[in-house]
Design a protein around this motif. Structure first.
Motif, PDB file in Angstrom:
ATOM      1  N   LEU A  61       0.835  -1.200   0.000  1.00  0.00           N
ATOM      2  CA  LEU A  61       0.000   0.000   0.000  1.00  0.00           C
ATOM      3  C   LEU A  61       0.869   1.248   0.000  1.00  0.00           C
ATOM      4  N   ARG A  62       1.920   1.231   0.800  1.00  0.00           N
ATOM      5  CA  ARG A  62       2.847   2.379   0.818  1.00  0.00           C
ATOM      6  C   ARG A  62       3.514   2.545  -0.541  1.00  0.00           C
ATOM      7  N   ALA A  63       3.894   1.433  -1.153  1.00  0.00           N
ATOM      8  CA  ALA A  63       4.547   1.499  -2.475  1.00  0.00           C
ATOM      9  C   ALA A  63       3.583   2.020  -3.538  1.00  0.00           C
ATOM     10  N   ALA A  64       2.289   1.713  -3.380  1.00  0.00           N
ATOM     11  CA  ALA A  64       1.304   2.148  -4.374  1.00  0.00           C
ATOM     12  C   ALA A  64       1.148   3.654  -4.397  1.00  0.00           C
ATOM     13  N   LEU A  65       1.418   4.291  -3.263  1.00  0.00           N
ATOM     14  CA  LEU A  65       1.225   5.741  -3.164  1.00  0.00           C
ATOM     15  C   LEU A  65       2.524   6.495  -3.416  1.00  0.00           C
ATOM     16  N   ARG A  66       3.305   6.003  -4.355  1.00  0.00           N
ATOM     17  CA  ARG A  66       4.538   6.667  -4.767  1.00  0.00           C
ATOM     18  C   ARG A  66       4.476   6.955  -6.262  1.00  0.00           C
ATOM     19  N   PRO A 173      -6.270  -5.963  -6.583  1.00  0.00           N
ATOM     20  CA  PRO A 173      -7.577  -5.346  -6.306  1.00  0.00           C
ATOM     21  C   PRO A 173      -7.699  -4.774  -4.900  1.00  0.00           C
ATOM     22  N   VAL A 174      -7.215  -5.480  -3.879  1.00  0.00           N
ATOM     23  CA  VAL A 174      -7.353  -4.997  -2.505  1.00  0.00           C
ATOM     24  C   VAL A 174      -6.478  -3.771  -2.278  1.00  0.00           C
ATOM     25  N   VAL A 175      -5.234  -3.833  -2.734  1.00  0.00           N
ATOM     26  CA  VAL A 175      -4.316  -2.699  -2.579  1.00  0.00           C
ATOM     27  C   VAL A 175      -4.847  -1.488  -3.335  1.00  0.00           C
ATOM     28  N   SER A 176      -5.344  -1.728  -4.546  1.00  0.00           N
ATOM     29  CA  SER A 176      -5.843  -0.632  -5.385  1.00  0.00           C
ATOM     30  C   SER A 176      -7.026   0.078  -4.734  1.00  0.00           C
ATOM     31  N   VAL A 177      -8.041  -0.689  -4.304  1.00  0.00           N
ATOM     32  CA  VAL A 177      -9.224  -0.074  -3.709  1.00  0.00           C
ATOM     33  C   VAL A 177      -8.866   0.660  -2.419  1.00  0.00           C
ATOM     34  N   THR A 178      -7.996   0.044  -1.608  1.00  0.00           N
ATOM     35  CA  THR A 178      -7.595   0.690  -0.354  1.00  0.00           C
ATOM     36  C   THR A 178      -6.918   2.028  -0.623  1.00  0.00           C
ATOM     37  N   ALA A 179      -6.032   2.050  -1.604  1.00  0.00           N
ATOM     38  CA  ALA A 179      -5.327   3.293  -1.944  1.00  0.00           C
ATOM     39  C   ALA A 179      -6.301   4.338  -2.470  1.00  0.00           C
ATOM     40  N   GLU A 180      -7.260   3.909  -3.292  1.00  0.00           N
ATOM     41  CA  GLU A 180      -8.204   4.842  -3.911  1.00  0.00           C
ATOM     42  C   GLU A 180      -9.088   5.556  -2.886  1.00  0.00           C
ATOM     43  N   ILE A 181      -9.520   4.815  -1.872  1.00  0.00           N
ATOM     44  CA  ILE A 181     -10.385   5.454  -0.879  1.00  0.00           C
ATOM     45  C   ILE A 181      -9.569   6.114   0.230  1.00  0.00           C
ATOM     46  N   LEU A 182      -8.319   5.644   0.412  1.00  0.00           N
ATOM     47  CA  LEU A 182      -7.470   6.229   1.451  1.00  0.00           C
ATOM     48  C   LEU A 182      -7.075   7.665   1.101  1.00  0.00           C
ATOM     49  N   VAL A 183      -6.791   7.916  -0.187  1.00  0.00           N
ATOM     50  CA  VAL A 183      -6.327   9.250  -0.571  1.00  0.00           C
ATOM     51  C   VAL A 183      -7.402  10.320  -0.386  1.00  0.00           C
ATOM     52  N   LEU A 184      -8.664   9.889  -0.355  1.00  0.00           N
ATOM     53  CA  LEU A 184      -9.758  10.852  -0.172  1.00  0.00           C
ATOM     54  C   LEU A 184     -10.261  10.888   1.275  1.00  0.00           C
ATOM     55  N   MET A 185      -9.643  10.108   2.149  1.00  0.00           N
ATOM     56  CA  MET A 185     -10.097  10.047   3.534  1.00  0.00           C
ATOM     57  C   MET A 185     -10.120  11.403   4.239  1.00  0.00           C
ATOM     58  N   PRO A 186      -9.120  12.280   4.020  1.00  0.00           N
ATOM     59  CA  PRO A 186      -9.183  13.589   4.704  1.00  0.00           C
ATOM     60  C   PRO A 186     -10.488  14.342   4.459  1.00  0.00           C
ATOM     61  N   ILE A 187     -11.011  14.252   3.235  1.00  0.00           N
ATOM     62  CA  ILE A 187     -12.276  14.935   2.913  1.00  0.00           C
ATOM     63  C   ILE A 187     -13.415  14.373   3.752  1.00  0.00           C
ATOM     64  N   TRP A 188     -13.503  13.041   3.823  1.00  0.00           N
ATOM     65  CA  TRP A 188     -14.605  12.408   4.543  1.00  0.00           C
ATOM     66  C   TRP A 188     -14.456  12.571   6.054  1.00  0.00           C
ATOM     67  N   LEU A 189     -13.227  12.603   6.559  1.00  0.00           N
ATOM     68  CA  LEU A 189     -13.031  12.834   7.989  1.00  0.00           C
ATOM     69  C   LEU A 189     -13.452  14.259   8.369  1.00  0.00           C
ATOM     70  N   LEU A 190     -13.132  15.221   7.508  1.00  0.00           N
ATOM     71  CA  LEU A 190     -13.570  16.598   7.755  1.00  0.00           C
ATOM     72  C   LEU A 190     -15.094  16.700   7.718  1.00  0.00           C
ATOM     73  N   LEU A 191     -15.704  15.975   6.783  1.00  0.00           N
ATOM     74  CA  LEU A 191     -17.166  15.998   6.684  1.00  0.00           C
ATOM     75  C   LEU A 191     -17.800  15.408   7.947  1.00  0.00           C
ATOM     76  N   LEU A 192     -17.256  14.284   8.428  1.00  0.00           N
ATOM     77  CA  LEU A 192     -17.783  13.676   9.648  1.00  0.00           C
ATOM     78  C   LEU A 192     -17.573  14.593  10.846  1.00  0.00           C
ATOM     79  N   ALA A 193     -16.421  15.264  10.875  1.00  0.00           N
ATOM     80  CA  ALA A 193     -16.167  16.209  11.972  1.00  0.00           C
ATOM     81  C   ALA A 193     -17.192  17.335  11.945  1.00  0.00           C
ATOM     82  N   TRP A 194     -17.550  17.794  10.750  1.00  0.00           N
ATOM     83  CA  TRP A 194     -18.553  18.866  10.630  1.00  0.00           C
ATOM     84  C   TRP A 194     -19.924  18.385  11.098  1.00  0.00           C
ATOM     85  N   TYR A 195     -20.327  17.173  10.652  1.00  0.00           N
ATOM     86  CA  TYR A 195     -21.618  16.634  11.054  1.00  0.00           C
ATOM     87  C   TYR A 195     -21.712  16.522  12.574  1.00  0.00           C
ATOM     88  N   HIS A 196     -20.672  15.991  13.192  1.00  0.00           N
ATOM     89  CA  HIS A 196     -20.723  15.798  14.637  1.00  0.00           C
ATOM     90  C   HIS A 196     -20.516  17.120  15.379  1.00  0.00           C
TER      91      HIS A 196
END
Length: 316
Positions: A61-66, A173-196
């Motif tokens: 996963l770390r290698a995929a994000l290079r 497939p597992v590494v790819s999907v994990t990387a794809e949703i991981l890179v956008l996690m900051p957006i969703w964490l900020l959204l959850l922080a706003w909701y709460h």
């Protein structure tokens, strides 16, 4: 049990989970779609990361994000699948799951068009006929209902583009999907922080609801893992045919379980789409058989070259 049968069963299980997922997301129809998507992404990352950790593959996963180019493609793929998930969740909440199922029926035909445009893949006459029937179906539905079925088009286009991007990513497939949703996690964490932060967050208010939001992660991950298992064990033509189980079950949920309207225009459009898929499947089966015959002939020719004495006519 043979490997082929294992693959078929894995594919059926994956498509059944996908196809019946509207029933699950209907239980969360009082939670805003962005919040549902944020939780789906969060718990998917946690689940996938756990799977990779158990397999000792977190380094992949770390290698995929290079590399800028690869990270850029991962980000775009993440955006495509996020838009796809959001549209699907929204369609269920606003009572238009029928359109989402139509989108997943159209997806294989849209993927063919993307392959032709993006990769220069050649299309046969039957494939063009299938694409044409799908276009007529969408046009008639738009005209009959007085509105373009945007949900269907967004679902099919984003998933087709997502598939094209994944085709160019040298990742499992597992590494790819994990990387794809991981890179956008900051957006969703900020959204959850706003909701709460504004007191609107659903998580933690009710145990059952919180467990449902958490379960959206495994529910997202398991069919993808099963699909990957199936793709390694059965022919692509079989995978292509079995995947229609997904939109068929979605269609059943929308019309029979949810009681969504199925007008004569829907009936006409779906009939044309099913006809298009029958033509498309026939073309795919023909191509698959031709490829296997060519592969068999090549193997036999190679064997003959290596051992010419095996041919009686070559004996002295």
């Amino acid at each position: 049990m043979s490997e082929s049968l294992r693959g078929v069963l894995a594919m059926i299980a994956a498509c059944t989970i996908w196809g019946l997922s509207p029933l699950f997301y209907k239980l969360l129809d009082h939670v805003p779609p962005p919040e549902v998507l944020a939780h789906r992404t969060l718990w998917s990352v946690i689940f996938f990361s756990g799977v990779l950790a158990l397999q000792g593959r977190l380094s992949e996963l770390r290698a995929a994000l290079r590399g800028r180019k690869q990270v850029a493609m991962i980000v775009i793929a993440g955006l495509m699948i996020s838009v796809n998930w959001f549209t699907f969740i929204t369609s269920i909440q606003i009572g238009r799951a029928t359109e989402a199922s139509l989108g997943y029926y159209i997806f294989p035909l849209m993927a063919v068009l993307v392959g032709w445009f993006w990769f220069g893949e050649r299309l046969g006459g039957l494939q063009w006929m299938a694409v044409g029937l799908a276009a007529i179906a969408v046009g008639l539905l738009s005209w009959g209902l007085g509105a373009t079925p945007w949900i269907s088009l967004i679902v099919s286009v984003t998933f087709a583009l997502y598939g094209a991007l994944k085709k160019q990513l040298p990742l499992g497939p597992v590494v790819s999907v994990t990387a794809e949703i991981l890179v956008l996690m900051p957006i969703w964490l900020l959204l959850l922080a706003w909701y709460h932060g504004t007191g609107q967050g659903a998580f933690g208010l009710d145990l059952g609801e919180s467990l449902l939001l958490m379960f959206s992660g495994p529910m997202t991950a398991m069919p993808l893992i099963l699909f990957a298992m199936a793709a390694r064990r059965v022919a692509l033509s079989t995978v292509g045919l079995l995947q229609y189980l997904n939109p068929t079950l979605q269609f059943f949920c929308a019309v029979v379980v949810f009681g969504e309207p199925f007008t004569p225009w829907h009936q006409l459009a779906f009939s044309l789409i099913w006809m298009a898929l029958a033509v498309f499947s026939l073309a795919s089966l023909r191509q698959d058989r031709a490829a296997r015959r060519a592969s068999t002939a090549l193997s036999e020719s190679s064997a003959h070259v290596r051992n010419p004495a095996s041919d009686g006519s070559a004996n002295p």
